[in-house]
Motif scaffolding. Structure first.
Motif: not given
Length: 77
Positions: A1-8
Motif C-alpha cells: 500500500x505505501x509503495x503504491x503511494x511512491x514511498x520506498x
C-alpha cells in the motif's frame, strides 16, 4: 500500500532480518508487529531505539491483549 503511494518500502520477516536493514539504510519510520517470532515487539523496539532514536515506530497487531501493553504506567522507550 505505501509503495503504491511512491514511498520506498523494505520488508523483513523477522527482527533478525530487520536489524541489518536498519543498519544499511536511513529509515524514517518502522512499522512492526507487537507479536514477533523471536523477541517481543517491545524488546525489538527497545533495541531499535537504542541505535536509532530518531526513527518513528508504528505498531500493528492482531493480538487481543494489546490493551494491557498500551496502558502500562512505565514508559516503554
Amino acid at each position: 500500500m505505501l509503495a503504491d503511494l511512491g514511498i520506498d518500502v523494505s520488508e523483513a520477516g523477522s527482527e533478525e532480518e530487520a536489524l541489518p536493514l536498519l543498519e544499511q539504510s536511513g529509515f524514517d519510520i518502522l512499522v512492526t508487529n507487537l507479536g514477533l517470532p523471536g523477541m517481543s515487539g517491545d524488546q525489538f523496539c527497545q533495541a531499535v531505539r537504542q541505535c536509532w532514536p530518531e526513527i518513528g515506530i508504528v505498531f500493528a497487531t492482531g493480538a487481543s491483549t494489546v490493551r494491557n501493553w498500551l496502558i502500562r504506567p512505565e514508559p516503554h522507550y
